[in-house]
Design a protein around this motif. Sequence first.
Motif: not given
Length: 437
Positions: A263-264, A283, A285
């Motif tokens: 995750n970001k 967001k 992946s």
Amino acid sequence: MLRFAPSPTGDMHIGNLRVAILNYIIAKQLKQDFLIRIEDTDKNRNIKGKDKEILSLLNLFGLFWDRLVYQSDNFKQHNIIANELIKNNKAFYCYATKEFLEQKKQEAIEQKKAFRYKDSWALVCRDENLNPSIRLKGASSNIKFYDEIKGECEFNQNEIDSFVIIRDDGVPTYNFACSVDDMLYDINFIIRGEDHTSNTPKQILIRKFIGYDKKIKYAHLPIILNKDGKKMSKRDNESSVKWLLEQGYLPKAILNYLLLMGNKTKEEIFTLNEAIKWFDLSKLSKSPVRFDIDQLRYINREHLKRLNEKDMALLLESNDLSIGALGKIYLEESSTLNEIRDKIEKIISKKVIIDEVKIYEDKILLLRGIIIGLIENNSDVLNDFNTFKKEVSKISNLKGKELFMPLRFLLTGALNGPHLNDLYPYLRFYLKDIIGD
């Protein structure tokens, strides 16, 4: 409404907890209810008390539900709907025995073909099988759905042959009970693990045949890999939420890490309430994520650093702020509560001369006698470390390493660690217990 649907068949896996966390967050963001549905249809695998354990863990992680239901309570409704599907020619009784179907599977294997159920088999064992199952008719066209993480997904109709929805004992199968319950409880967003992706077209087909056309959104989370890059299994200790907690990892740290995976995020260290404000499912992946225990250790340490001395003491099962203060100091070299407990246990426990300190044995015994004397005389030198150190050095005639190594061992039970002048202000309250007789 969003839901988390665990089965009471074993310890909670971190993948399941991750699913629960994301469902809870999205429910809060959308201002919808969060439902817990205990999927207890498999009576043979259910473990007594596991449902309560799951609920207790969810509470521990702050995942408070708005409604709690047990899937078995809906068995009657499942069977009513299955019979309606038969009446509407969407499902049928299948008398084929397990032995017959197993034989057909073996034939497919020998012919190196994919096994597919044929509707013509439904009546082959009618005279000998008094307990038929109920099968839903297979798909007549490809089934498509949009996944919020994976994007467009399509399953060929040939992959979805007629499948069992009610077993021969009257118990609904997972896919049927799940799809019907999602309809009954008005679930409009399903977030679950990637291993359920292949179940989705069957559940869509079930609701289509029932005549339920309300749109449901889907998101299937990528699998979690172990350190070797393989799918995490029950054999991996780290996969068990219970094990992680027993090792001294904080719930808030575990939650933090599971939200970081693939995750970001705006921040690296955060709480559940903070994540609700900015979490963005898009967001995440699409690729599998590897579980990194070292990163979890770092995150756990950072959350421990945020604790005040009182809260640290309580987590260390003490009401004494000095224990909390010692715990904070030992974060210099520790990352879990268990590691801190071990350090403090060594301080309080009776010091046993082991091979590592054998070289200092005579000096340890000398210093022990000197310190016991100071304690018995209630000496003022005990109030300050530097004064205490000078007095002990003066009486023992020891200096440098010859003084500090045995003194450190006597005070902490170890030959290395945080500076003694940092520890002593809190150790001095326990000197009588620390030094012993």
